[in-house]
Design a protein around this motif. Structure first.
Motif, PDB file in Angstrom:
ATOM      1  N   UNK A 113       0.796  -1.233   0.000  1.00  0.00           N
ATOM      2  CA  UNK A 113       0.000   0.000   0.000  1.00  0.00           C
ATOM      3  C   UNK A 113       0.832   1.289   0.000  1.00  0.00           C
ATOM      4  N   UNK A 114       2.015   1.247   0.628  1.00  0.00           N
ATOM      5  CA  UNK A 114       2.836   2.456   0.738  1.00  0.00           C
ATOM      6  C   UNK A 114       3.718   2.698  -0.482  1.00  0.00           C
ATOM      7  N   UNK A 115       3.735   1.756  -1.432  1.00  0.00           N
ATOM      8  CA  UNK A 115       4.607   1.877  -2.602  1.00  0.00           C
ATOM      9  C   UNK A 115       4.197   3.056  -3.478  1.00  0.00           C
ATOM     10  N   UNK A 116       5.166   3.867  -3.863  1.00  0.00           N
ATOM     11  CA  UNK A 116       4.894   4.974  -4.770  1.00  0.00           C
ATOM     12  C   UNK A 116       4.775   4.435  -6.187  1.00  0.00           C
ATOM     13  N   UNK A 117       3.703   4.800  -6.865  1.00  0.00           N
ATOM     14  CA  UNK A 117       3.491   4.440  -8.262  1.00  0.00           C
ATOM     15  C   UNK A 117       3.624   5.713  -9.089  1.00  0.00           C
ATOM     16  N   UNK A 118       4.674   5.780  -9.896  1.00  0.00           N
ATOM     17  CA  UNK A 118       4.951   6.988 -10.668  1.00  0.00           C
ATOM     18  C   UNK A 118       4.922   6.683 -12.156  1.00  0.00           C
ATOM     19  N   UNK A 119       4.478   7.650 -12.930  1.00  0.00           N
ATOM     20  CA  UNK A 119       4.568   7.540 -14.378  1.00  0.00           C
ATOM     21  C   UNK A 119       5.639   8.497 -14.875  1.00  0.00           C
ATOM     22  N   UNK A 120       6.414   8.046 -15.838  1.00  0.00           N
ATOM     23  CA  UNK A 120       7.454   8.874 -16.445  1.00  0.00           C
ATOM     24  C   UNK A 120       6.871   9.810 -17.501  1.00  0.00           C
ATOM     25  N   UNK A 121       5.584   9.689 -17.776  1.00  0.00           N
ATOM     26  CA  UNK A 121       4.955  10.489 -18.829  1.00  0.00           C
ATOM     27  C   UNK A 121       4.995  11.976 -18.503  1.00  0.00           C
ATOM     28  N   UNK A 122       5.189  12.787 -19.551  1.00  0.00           N
ATOM     29  CA  UNK A 122       5.078  14.238 -19.389  1.00  0.00           C
ATOM     30  C   UNK A 122       3.784  14.749 -20.011  1.00  0.00           C
ATOM     31  N   UNK A 123       3.010  13.853 -20.580  1.00  0.00           N
ATOM     32  CA  UNK A 123       1.758  14.218 -21.234  1.00  0.00           C
ATOM     33  C   UNK A 123       0.551  13.769 -20.438  1.00  0.00           C
ATOM     34  N   UNK A 124       0.609  12.538 -19.955  1.00  0.00           N
ATOM     35  CA  UNK A 124      -0.499  11.970 -19.187  1.00  0.00           C
ATOM     36  C   UNK A 124      -0.247  12.237 -17.710  1.00  0.00           C
TER      37      UNK A 124
END
Length: 297
Positions: A113-124
């Protein structure tokens, strides 16, 4: 907030961006898992990274021991279940919203639950992904620039759902991998660098399509008059012309404004499969080693 709170990092997508992000993290001492659904892509990524790091050893930028130890910390897998122990997952797949939403929904069932979920997108922006996970406060954008092994800047973007703790941890993580982070306090598509760069790209394409100058001449002006390290057309070849296409289509789908659609020449290149350096041809041509072929007339 201690940097060492994030020890195990997972990268999803082993293309040029994902593979380099993985290597940068491993060089900084993190345990890293690079995951891709295509085993062949992982083989290519591993070969690419060995080639790139060998060049850096020869040039004296890293020692052989540093590189060998980084590879020992880097695991390649096609099994998404192997990401379960990650403290941070960075998504670096194609710029397609539904694919990213599907991935985040899967990750939500795998990671803690504490895991950071990041997107590398600069558009979305991450608010378009946060509603498919159980802990939207742990979702954000962490946007690297290509080539990641060289570029120092990273944009961290806080969505309306992103907690202060997630933003702080993400900023600390970026510093821990020897990059320079900038925090955007609220979302905007394109963030800072690509919004500015996008205006330049649009004008360069306009000048080219309307016959004012060749793409080589426009690139030359940007380098010699504006002191840019690389021209806009060479940059599109480097990052992938399809990336420009998907970014503009995403913008058009959001706005409905015909002016937001990809340019005519970009659309034609994508249809032909001329995506730049990765396919051997874009605005320029490249040999099997990815070196630009100088065409003489």
């Amino acid at each position: 907030m201690e940097n060492n709170e994030i020890k195990q990092v997972a990268i999803v997508g082993s293309g040029a961006m994902g593979s380099q992000i993985a290597m940068v993290c491993a060089l900084a001492g993190h345990l890293v898992t690079l995951q891709d659904i295509e085993p062949e892509s992982l083989v290519k990524a591993k070969a690419f990274l060995h080639e790139q790091m060998e060049k850096r050893v020869v040039k004296g930028r890293y020692t052989r021991e540093e590189v060998d130890n980084a590879f020992k910390r880097l695991n390649f897998t096609d099994n998404i279940e192997d990401l379960s122990n990650a403290n941070l997952v960075i998504e670096a797949i194609a710029e397609k919203l539904e694919a990213k939403r599907e991935l985040f929904a899967k990750l939500d069932k795998i990671v803690a639950p504490h895991t950071i979920l990041a997107t590398n997108s600069s558009t979305i922006v991450s608010s378009k992904l946060a509603d498919v996970v159980s802990h939207p406060e742990s979702v954000c954008n962490i946007h690297f620039f290509n080539p990641v092994l060289v570029m120092e800047m990273v944009e961290v973007v806080k969505g309306p759902h992103t907690s202060d703790e997630t933003a702080e941890k993400s900023m600390a993580f970026v510093k821990s991998i020897r990059k320079t982070p900038v925090l955007l306090k609220k979302e905007i598509s394109g963030f800072i660098a690509n919004r500015i760069l996008g205006k330049l790209m649009d004008e360069a394409l306009f000048l080219y399509e309307n016959g004012y100058a060749t793409h080589e001449e426009i690139d030359l002006v940007c380098k010699k008059a504006l002191n840019h390290p690389i021209g806009p057309f060479a940059l599109m070849d480097l990052t992938g012309i399809d990336v420009n296409y998907f970014v503009r289509m995403q913008r058009y789908n959001e706005s409905g404004d015909e002016q937001d659609k990809p340019s005519r020449i970009v659309t034609e290149k994508v249809k032909k499969g001329e995506l730049g350096k990765k396919t051997g041809k874009g605005f320029y041509e490249y040999d099997e080693k990815g070196i630009r072929v100088e065409v003489t007339v």
